[in-house]
Write a protein that holds these residues in place. Structure first.
Motif, short mmCIF file in Angstrom:
data_model
loop_
_atom_site.label_atom_id
_atom_site.label_comp_id
_atom_site.label_asym_id
_atom_site.label_seq_id
_atom_site.Cartn_x
_atom_site.Cartn_y
_atom_site.Cartn_z
N THR A 74 0.83 -1.20 0.00
CA THR A 74 0.00 0.00 0.00
C THR A 74 0.86 1.26 0.00
O THR A 74 2.05 1.21 0.33
N SER A 86 -6.27 2.43 2.79
CA SER A 86 -5.38 1.50 2.08
C SER A 86 -5.45 1.73 0.58
O SER A 86 -6.40 1.34 -0.08
N TYR A 116 -3.77 0.70 -2.66
CA TYR A 116 -2.87 -0.34 -3.17
C TYR A 116 -1.84 0.26 -4.12
O TYR A 116 -2.17 1.04 -4.99
#
Length: 112
Positions: free
Chosen positions: A46, A92, A94
């Protein structure tokens, strides 16, 4: 289904649901493979959108080294635009999705 295929499906869902983008699966697969083993590690998979050091790493290691872009204010603006598109409140983000969006933003699909 391999672990990588599962992750690519997860990234595609993020692109659709959080970014409003219909992903080019071929490019997303290539970007994901380009991330290497970092996609399997909880921390490195992340990007912390509010961490200046992390964003500098994305800029230097991905935009400049990988995509071959010249350093400048437009790189920071591009990263900002991608962080806005992904949603700053989204904790989060990615790495593969951020890199995919940056690749599209700077029209550097040819690198892959």
């Amino acid at each position: 289904m391999s672990k990588r295929d599962e992750l690519i499906a997860k990234y595609a869902a993020d692109l659709k649901d959080k970014c409003g983008v219909t992903p080019d699966m071929d490019l997303l697969t290539k970007v994901t493979i380009g991330c290497g083993p970092s996609i399997y590690n909880a921390d490195s998979s992340t990007v912390a959108g509010s961490d200046e050091k992390e964003l500098a790493t994305v800029k230097n290691n991905f935009l400049i080294k990988k995509l071959g872009l010249k350093d400048g204010a437009d790189l920071d603006k591009g990263i900002d635009a991608v962080m806005d598109q992904y949603g700053r409140s989204n904790k989060s983000k990615y790495r593969a999705v951020v890199y995919y969006l940056l690749t599209k933003h700077f029209k550097k699909e040819s690198v892959y």
